[in-house]
Every structure is written in structure tokens, then in C-alpha cells.
Design an enzyme around this catalytic site. Structure first.
Site, PDB file in Angstrom:
ATOM      1  N   ARG A 106      66.556 -63.259  34.115  1.00 23.66           N
ATOM      2  CA  ARG A 106      65.502 -62.280  33.889  1.00 23.66           C
ATOM      3  C   ARG A 106      65.928 -61.303  32.816  1.00 23.66           C
ATOM      4  O   ARG A 106      66.945 -60.629  32.948  1.00 23.66           O
ATOM      5  CB  ARG A 106      65.191 -61.549  35.203  1.00 23.66           C
ATOM      6  CG  ARG A 106      64.012 -60.608  35.105  1.00 23.66           C
ATOM      7  CD  ARG A 106      63.528 -60.171  36.469  1.00 23.66           C
ATOM      8  NE  ARG A 106      64.531 -59.401  37.206  1.00 23.66           N
ATOM      9  CZ  ARG A 106      64.314 -58.833  38.373  1.00 23.66           C
ATOM     10  NH1 ARG A 106      63.140 -58.970  38.954  1.00 23.66           N
ATOM     11  NH2 ARG A 106      65.271 -58.144  38.971  1.00 23.66           N
ATOM     12  N   THR A 110      62.240 -56.794  29.640  1.00 22.92           N
ATOM     13  CA  THR A 110      60.846 -57.222  29.828  1.00 22.92           C
ATOM     14  C   THR A 110      60.569 -57.757  31.229  1.00 22.92           C
ATOM     15  O   THR A 110      59.406 -57.919  31.616  1.00 22.92           O
ATOM     16  CB  THR A 110      60.496 -58.328  28.827  1.00 22.92           C
ATOM     17  OG1 THR A 110      61.282 -59.495  29.117  1.00 22.92           O
ATOM     18  CG2 THR A 110      60.771 -57.881  27.403  1.00 22.92           C
ATOM     19  N   ASP A 202      69.854 -58.102  46.203  1.00 21.35           N
ATOM     20  CA  ASP A 202      69.932 -59.225  45.269  1.00 21.35           C
ATOM     21  C   ASP A 202      70.477 -60.439  46.009  1.00 21.35           C
ATOM     22  O   ASP A 202      71.639 -60.462  46.430  1.00 21.35           O
ATOM     23  CB  ASP A 202      70.850 -58.866  44.097  1.00 21.35           C
ATOM     24  CG  ASP A 202      70.841 -59.935  43.020  1.00 21.35           C
ATOM     25  OD1 ASP A 202      71.346 -61.051  43.290  1.00 21.35           O
ATOM     26  OD2 ASP A 202      70.350 -59.661  41.923  1.00 21.35           O
ATOM     27  N   ASP A 205      73.698 -62.108  44.515  1.00 22.85           N
ATOM     28  CA  ASP A 205      74.912 -61.317  44.751  1.00 22.85           C
ATOM     29  C   ASP A 205      75.379 -61.416  46.193  1.00 22.85           C
ATOM     30  O   ASP A 205      76.570 -61.526  46.469  1.00 22.85           O
ATOM     31  CB  ASP A 205      74.666 -59.840  44.396  1.00 22.85           C
ATOM     32  CG  ASP A 205      74.686 -59.590  42.892  1.00 22.85           C
ATOM     33  OD1 ASP A 205      75.210 -60.449  42.157  1.00 22.85           O
ATOM     34  OD2 ASP A 205      74.137 -58.556  42.459  1.00 22.85           O
TER      35      ASP A 205
END
Length: 211
Positions: A106, A110, A202, A205
Site C-alpha cells: 500500500r 495514496t 496490523d 505485523d
């Protein structure tokens, strides 16, 4: 009105394990184990309508015709890297399935998905694909992955995740209204960084212990 293409798996075991995963104190080992168990449970739901064929089998007493699924026609397409955390559980249920990988990251500015890797089995036009990613957040990765997969013209595509945000669902439904979404929960919203709230952090992670 409920969207018939969005399926929330409300089984108590699924919800229980998802709650344990949300806990910020859960270790990477615990998180991975729970993710594998959840993937197994959700595999039963998402493969509910997989076609079967009759084959002859000999029981200890006689021959009979019984149904089997053709796992070799099924592809689990993992969106790297977090999608790989769900593969073991899925493959325990459908060990003959093939596996493809889609590498996307990602763009932090943006929030759009950028592809860096794509590898799928051959004969995709004869296969049913389940795209796997623990989180449907902005929806950009899911849209990019499915758009790329559609170039190979598979028989069907479904999307499987643990958590979805309303924004991600809307983005995916707008881009690919023909693709069913299976999730364990639809959370409240995204924050300004594109993370699901309340979410579970996340997923990559937490799976790999890289936080």
C-alpha cells in the site's frame, strides 16, 4: 437492506477466536494459531457450494457411489504477506487445492495498492479462486488483486477475510459486484491511516512478529 453478496460468519467459535485475536496482549504464536483455526472454520462456510462429483468407492461391505470435491480445481490466492497466515488452516481443510500469490503493497501517500509479484497455477479458466487476506480495509488491495485475477478468466472468484470495514466493502462491491465477500466481522470504520477500528492492528505485523 442486507447485501446478499456479503456473508458474515457468525458461528460462536469463529466469534470467540476472533475476540481472542483482537486482544493486544496476544502473542505472535497465539495470534498465528488462532488465525489458522479461524481459517479452517471459515473454509467450511466459503466452500459450502463447491461442486461435487460421484465416484465409486468400496466400503468394507460393498461398492457404492459417493460425492467428492475436486480440490485440484480450487485455488487459494494469497495477498502477500498477511494472506499467507491463513493458508495453513485452509489447506488443512482442502489439502489438494492449488496456491497462488499476489504481492501488493500500500502506497503510504495514496493508500493505493501497487503490485510487485503475481504467480498463479496454470489452467485458471477451469478453476475456482478464493482470494485470501485477513483485512478488507480500504479495499484497494482486494480490488487490485481481483482485477488482475479476472484477466486469467477463472470460473469464479470469492474473497475471504477476517475483518472488513464498511469503506472496504463499498469499494470492493462497486468495483467487483459479482464477487462474494466472506468475513467474520464488519467493524465500525477506518482511521485516517486506513486501519480498521476497532480492528486488531496490523495483521501482518502480528502474524510475523515484526511490530
Amino acid at each position: 437492506m442486507t447485501d446478499p453478496q456479503v456473508h458474515v460468519v457468525t458461528h460462536p467459535l469463529v466469534q470467540h477466536k476472533l475476540t481472542l485475536m483482537r486482544n493486544k496482549e496476544a502473542s505472535s504464536t497465539s495470534f498465528r494459531t488462532l488465525l489458522g483455526e479461524l481459517a479452517m472454520l471459515m473454509a467450511y462456510e466459503i466452500t459450502r457450494d463447491v461442486p461435487t462429483q460421484l465416484v465409486e468407492v468400496e466400503t468394507p461391505l460393498e461398492k457404492t457411489m459417493a460425492p467428492i470435491i475436486d480440490g485440484k480445481k480450487l485455488v487459494f490466492a494469497s495477498i502477500l504477506r498477511a494472506g499467507n497466515g491463513m493458508l495453513d488452516g485452509l489447506l488443512r481443510v482442502v489439502p489438494n487445492a492449488r496456491v497462488g500469490h499476489i504481492g501488493l503493497y500500500r502506497d503510504p501517500a495514496t493508500l493505493e495498492a501497487v503490485e510487485y509479484y503475481f504467480k498463479m497455477p496454470t489452467g485458471m479458466n477451469e478453476r475456482d479462486v478464493i482470494v485470501v487476506d485477513p483485512m478488507l480495509a480500504t479495499g484497494h488491495s482486494a480490488v487490485a488483486a481481483i482485477t488482475r485475477l479476472k484477466q486469467l478468466q477463472p470460473r469464479s472468484i470469492k474473497f475471504l477475510c477476517l475483518l472488513a470495514a464498511p469503506e472496504g466493502i463499498a469499494t470492493l462491491r462497486q468495483a467487483h459486484p459479482d464477487v462474494p465477500i466472506y468475513t467474520a466481522a464488519i467493524d465500525r470504520q477506518l482511521n485516517e491511516h486506513g486501519y480498521i477500528l476497532p480492528g486488531l492492528g496490523d495483521a501482518g505485523d502480528r502474524i510475523f512478529g515484526t511490530k
